[in-house]
Design a protein around this motif. Structure first.
Motif, PDB file in Angstrom:
ATOM      1  N   TYR A   1       0.236  11.248 -25.801  1.00  0.00           N
ATOM      2  CA  TYR A   1       0.496  11.564 -24.284  1.00  0.00           C
ATOM      3  C   TYR A   1       1.889  12.421 -24.109  1.00  0.00           C
ATOM      4  O   TYR A   1       2.057  13.635 -23.487  1.00  0.00           O
ATOM      5  N   VAL A   2       2.966  11.813 -24.669  1.00  0.00           N
ATOM      6  CA  VAL A   2       4.445  12.790 -25.012  1.00  0.00           C
ATOM      7  C   VAL A   2       4.125  13.806 -25.851  1.00  0.00           C
ATOM      8  O   VAL A   2       4.479  14.757 -25.249  1.00  0.00           O
ATOM      9  N   PHE A   3       2.982  13.833 -26.698  1.00  0.00           N
ATOM     10  CA  PHE A   3       2.988  15.154 -27.703  1.00  0.00           C
ATOM     11  C   PHE A   3       2.303  16.122 -26.759  1.00  0.00           C
ATOM     12  O   PHE A   3       2.515  17.186 -26.800  1.00  0.00           O
ATOM     13  N   PHE A   4       1.325  15.907 -25.994  1.00  0.00           N
ATOM     14  CA  PHE A   4       0.354  16.557 -25.156  1.00  0.00           C
ATOM     15  C   PHE A   4       1.109  17.424 -24.257  1.00  0.00           C
ATOM     16  O   PHE A   4       0.881  18.480 -23.797  1.00  0.00           O
ATOM     17  N   THR A   5       2.451  16.629 -23.730  1.00  0.00           N
ATOM     18  CA  THR A   5       3.141  17.267 -22.598  1.00  0.00           C
ATOM     19  C   THR A   5       3.996  18.496 -23.326  1.00  0.00           C
ATOM     20  O   THR A   5       4.558  19.451 -22.550  1.00  0.00           O
ATOM     21  N   MET A   6       4.208  18.537 -24.430  1.00  0.00           N
ATOM     22  CA  MET A   6       4.887  19.551 -25.172  1.00  0.00           C
ATOM     23  C   MET A   6       4.130  20.749 -25.204  1.00  0.00           C
ATOM     24  O   MET A   6       4.758  22.125 -25.396  1.00  0.00           O
ATOM     25  N   ILE A   7       2.705  20.615 -25.033  1.00  0.00           N
ATOM     26  CA  ILE A   7       1.895  21.677 -25.197  1.00  0.00           C
ATOM     27  C   ILE A   7       1.750  22.394 -23.866  1.00  0.00           C
ATOM     28  O   ILE A   7       1.364  23.805 -23.621  1.00  0.00           O
ATOM     29  N   PHE A   8       1.140  21.309 -23.119  1.00  0.00           N
ATOM     30  CA  PHE A   8       0.796  21.645 -21.499  1.00  0.00           C
ATOM     31  C   PHE A   8       1.789  20.841 -20.693  1.00  0.00           C
ATOM     32  O   PHE A   8       2.253  19.946 -20.869  1.00  0.00           O
ATOM     33  N   ASN A   9       2.157  21.569 -19.468  1.00  0.00           N
ATOM     34  CA  ASN A   9       2.866  21.095 -18.237  1.00  0.00           C
ATOM     35  C   ASN A   9       2.103  21.536 -17.044  1.00  0.00           C
ATOM     36  O   ASN A   9       1.300  22.212 -16.854  1.00  0.00           O
ATOM     37  N   GLY A  10       2.693  20.859 -16.137  1.00  0.00           N
ATOM     38  CA  GLY A  10       2.085  21.141 -14.817  1.00  0.00           C
ATOM     39  C   GLY A  10       2.476  22.617 -14.130  1.00  0.00           C
ATOM     40  O   GLY A  10       1.841  23.174 -13.165  1.00  0.00           O
ATOM     41  N   GLY A  11       3.499  23.159 -14.557  1.00  0.00           N
ATOM     42  CA  GLY A  11       3.682  24.533 -13.790  1.00  0.00           C
ATOM     43  C   GLY A  11       4.936  24.510 -13.054  1.00  0.00           C
ATOM     44  O   GLY A  11       5.368  23.275 -12.549  1.00  0.00           O
ATOM     45  N   LEU A  12       5.302  25.482 -12.615  1.00  0.00           N
ATOM     46  CA  LEU A  12       6.478  25.619 -11.714  1.00  0.00           C
ATOM     47  C   LEU A  12       5.841  25.155 -10.177  1.00  0.00           C
ATOM     48  O   LEU A  12       7.035  24.373  -9.666  1.00  0.00           O
ATOM     49  N   VAL A  13       4.703  25.819  -9.607  1.00  0.00           N
ATOM     50  CA  VAL A  13       4.596  25.443  -8.334  1.00  0.00           C
ATOM     51  C   VAL A  13       4.483  24.100  -8.259  1.00  0.00           C
ATOM     52  O   VAL A  13       4.969  23.294  -6.938  1.00  0.00           O
ATOM     53  N   PRO A  14       3.341  23.291  -8.986  1.00  0.00           N
ATOM     54  CA  PRO A  14       3.550  21.768  -8.634  1.00  0.00           C
ATOM     55  C   PRO A  14       4.809  21.129  -8.823  1.00  0.00           C
ATOM     56  O   PRO A  14       4.828  20.155  -8.165  1.00  0.00           O
ATOM     57  N   THR A  15       5.542  21.658  -9.818  1.00  0.00           N
ATOM     58  CA  THR A  15       6.722  20.671  -9.882  1.00  0.00           C
ATOM     59  C   THR A  15       7.727  20.925  -8.724  1.00  0.00           C
ATOM     60  O   THR A  15       8.274  20.079  -8.379  1.00  0.00           O
ATOM     61  N   TYR A  16       7.746  22.437  -8.232  1.00  0.00           N
ATOM     62  CA  TYR A  16       8.459  22.577  -7.154  1.00  0.00           C
ATOM     63  C   TYR A  16       7.884  21.507  -5.851  1.00  0.00           C
ATOM     64  O   TYR A  16       8.751  21.253  -4.959  1.00  0.00           O
ATOM     65  N   MET A  17       6.697  21.509  -5.675  1.00  0.00           N
ATOM     66  CA  MET A  17       6.164  20.665  -4.649  1.00  0.00           C
ATOM     67  C   MET A  17       6.369  19.192  -4.944  1.00  0.00           C
ATOM     68  O   MET A  17       6.639  18.567  -3.767  1.00  0.00           O
ATOM     69  N   VAL A  18       6.475  18.861  -6.087  1.00  0.00           N
ATOM     70  CA  VAL A  18       6.905  17.438  -6.297  1.00  0.00           C
ATOM     71  C   VAL A  18       8.255  16.974  -5.692  1.00  0.00           C
ATOM     72  O   VAL A  18       8.555  15.954  -5.270  1.00  0.00           O
ATOM     73  N   VAL A  19       9.173  17.996  -6.299  1.00  0.00           N
ATOM     74  CA  VAL A  19      10.423  17.840  -5.922  1.00  0.00           C
ATOM     75  C   VAL A  19      10.807  17.813  -4.430  1.00  0.00           C
ATOM     76  O   VAL A  19      11.616  17.202  -3.954  1.00  0.00           O
ATOM     77  N   THR A  20      10.280  18.947  -3.997  1.00  0.00           N
ATOM     78  CA  THR A  20      10.432  19.293  -2.491  1.00  0.00           C
ATOM     79  C   THR A  20       9.827  18.409  -1.508  1.00  0.00           C
ATOM     80  O   THR A  20      10.379  17.876  -0.469  1.00  0.00           O
ATOM     81  N   LYS A  21       8.501  18.241  -1.660  1.00  0.00           N
ATOM     82  CA  LYS A  21       7.399  17.706  -0.709  1.00  0.00           C
ATOM     83  C   LYS A  21       7.473  16.351  -0.853  1.00  0.00           C
ATOM     84  O   LYS A  21       6.916  15.435   0.179  1.00  0.00           O
ATOM     85  N   ILE A  22       7.367  15.607  -1.989  1.00  0.00           N
ATOM     86  CA  ILE A  22       7.000  14.489  -2.326  1.00  0.00           C
ATOM     87  C   ILE A  22       8.179  13.384  -2.333  1.00  0.00           C
ATOM     88  O   ILE A  22       8.650  12.513  -1.687  1.00  0.00           O
ATOM     89  N   LEU A  23       9.245  14.014  -3.340  1.00  0.00           N
ATOM     90  CA  LEU A  23      10.506  13.191  -3.510  1.00  0.00           C
ATOM     91  C   LEU A  23      11.749  13.485  -2.674  1.00  0.00           C
ATOM     92  O   LEU A  23      12.656  12.865  -2.374  1.00  0.00           O
ATOM     93  N   HIS A  24      11.496  14.817  -1.995  1.00  0.00           N
ATOM     94  CA  HIS A  24      12.569  15.271  -0.978  1.00  0.00           C
ATOM     95  C   HIS A  24      13.904  15.309  -1.680  1.00  0.00           C
ATOM     96  O   HIS A  24      15.034  14.684  -1.155  1.00  0.00           O
ATOM     97  N   LEU A  25      14.100  15.925  -2.851  1.00  0.00           N
ATOM     98  CA  LEU A  25      15.280  16.040  -3.485  1.00  0.00           C
ATOM     99  C   LEU A  25      15.737  17.348  -3.253  1.00  0.00           C
ATOM    100  O   LEU A  25      17.183  17.587  -3.730  1.00  0.00           O
ATOM    101  N   GLN A  26      15.369  18.113  -2.526  1.00  0.00           N
ATOM    102  CA  GLN A  26      16.026  19.407  -2.075  1.00  0.00           C
ATOM    103  C   GLN A  26      17.501  19.134  -1.260  1.00  0.00           C
ATOM    104  O   GLN A  26      17.587  18.276  -0.498  1.00  0.00           O
ATOM    105  N   ASP A  27      18.473  20.113  -1.923  1.00  0.00           N
ATOM    106  CA  ASP A  27      19.936  19.716  -1.374  1.00  0.00           C
ATOM    107  C   ASP A  27      20.386  18.603  -1.448  1.00  0.00           C
ATOM    108  O   ASP A  27      21.117  18.014  -0.799  1.00  0.00           O
ATOM    109  N   THR A  28      20.019  17.842  -2.847  1.00  0.00           N
ATOM    110  CA  THR A  28      20.688  16.719  -3.030  1.00  0.00           C
ATOM    111  C   THR A  28      21.133  16.988  -4.435  1.00  0.00           C
ATOM    112  O   THR A  28      20.670  17.504  -5.257  1.00  0.00           O
ATOM    113  N   ILE A  29      22.276  16.089  -4.895  1.00  0.00           N
ATOM    114  CA  ILE A  29      22.560  16.145  -6.424  1.00  0.00           C
ATOM    115  C   ILE A  29      21.500  15.592  -7.442  1.00  0.00           C
ATOM    116  O   ILE A  29      21.631  16.116  -8.684  1.00  0.00           O
ATOM    117  N   PHE A  30      20.525  14.674  -6.786  1.00  0.00           N
ATOM    118  CA  PHE A  30      19.567  14.464  -7.819  1.00  0.00           C
ATOM    119  C   PHE A  30      18.597  15.659  -8.435  1.00  0.00           C
ATOM    120  O   PHE A  30      18.129  15.443  -9.376  1.00  0.00           O
TER     121      PHE A  30
END
Length: 295
Positions: free
Chosen positions: A114-143
């Motif tokens: 599983y860890v090795f698989f993530t070295m080849i494929f990842n979620g991409g920029l848009v899903p990552t941005y949505m997770v950080v901002t819409k789900i984790l609500h980390l925008q404008d925080t040091i985290f």
């Protein structure tokens, strides 16, 4: 003390000369950067790039220090992110690598894949941005400046290779003595992993120190702007002013240094890490070598 033959002495002399030459090639560009940062743009135009400035000037640094509060704030944010991010990443990376090396763990092979698989494929920029901002609500925080880089699959595999070089009997004997899993990990595995921890930790620290991408994506609060993003913004402003001057607009750039500011920014950006690197240097080769024993 054994007496060295003439051939061995000659070979050692060639080695020393070769590595001194390589060291000079590495150091001279850094000296050039520092020299140009202390040179005025007019001297650069007339005399070119010199190893020793014709006339020393701190105009570039004065320009960058026009807002010292903002610069110090950026340094503080960058140092905080580097320390917190490196510590968190080391904890998570070592934990994941330790799980992958435990042969008595039923799913250690699946976890490794599983860890090795993530070295080849990842979620991409848009899903990552949505997770950080819409789900984790980390925008404008040091985290938001270090949590997205919490675990690197490459460093996890590197740490796994190092931990696999340790005899598994150490863990078995500790379990026989009644040590808990946390005691084995924190009291035995971590102390024995200092070379790998120092190596991976340095790479993590360099990554956090040099990063400006996360700040561009998730930070709009000026109080949370890290050093690299601040310097990148200054660079963009200089290029913007230059383009307007070339377009024929009446902008006086005589008071705004150009090339020297770029070099001064490089000095401010890499300076602190150059002092940190020697303390970890002795661990780097050992950590990388031991980490490559087994895959």
């Amino acid at each position: 003390m054994p007496i060295r033959s003439r051939a061995q002495q000659w070979f050692q002399g060639v080695n020393i000369t070769f590595f001194l030459f390589i060291s000079l090639i590495t150091i001279i560009p850094l000296i050039y950067v520092l020299s140009v940062s202390l040179t005025s743009d007019s001297d650069i135009v007339h005399y070119g790039y010199n190893l020793i400035p014709e006339h020393l000037t701190g105009k570039a640094y004065s320009y960058l220090l026009q807002t010292p509060k903002q610069l110090l704030s950026a340094y503080f944010i960058t140092i905080t992110v580097t320390v917190l991010g490196t510590v968190l990443s080391l904890i998570l990376t070592t934990s994941v690598a330790y799980v992958m090396t435990r042969r008595d763990y039923r799913y250690h092979r699946i976890t490794s894949f599983y860890v090795f698989f993530t070295m080849i494929f990842n979620g991409g920029l848009v899903p990552t941005y949505m997770v950080v901002t819409k789900i984790l609500h980390l925008q404008d925080t040091i985290f938001a400046l270090f949590l997205p880089y919490g675990v690197s699959a490459w460093f996890a595999m590197l740490m796994r290779g190092f931990l696999m070089s340790m005899p598994f009997e150490i863990i078995e004997s500790a379990k026989i003595d009644g040590a808990s899993e946390m005691r084995i990990f924190a009291g035995i595995i971590v102390p024995l992993s200092k070379p790998a921890l120092a190596t991976v930790g340095l790479f993590y620290a360099l990554g956090y120190w040099n990063d400006w991408w996360l700040a561009m994506l998730y930070i709009s609060d000026t109080n949370l702007v890290p050093l690299q993003y601040l310097l990148q913004s200054i660079m963009s402003n200089l290029e913007h002013l230059t383009s307007h001057m070339q377009a024929g607009l009446q902008i006086n750039l005589e008071q705004i240094p150009g090339e020297s500011v770029r070099m001064a920014m490089a000095v401010l950006a890499i300076g602190p890490m150059m002092f940190v690197f020697p303390f970890f240097q002795k661990y780097i080769v050992k950590g990388l070598t031991l980490g490559a024993v087994k895959g």
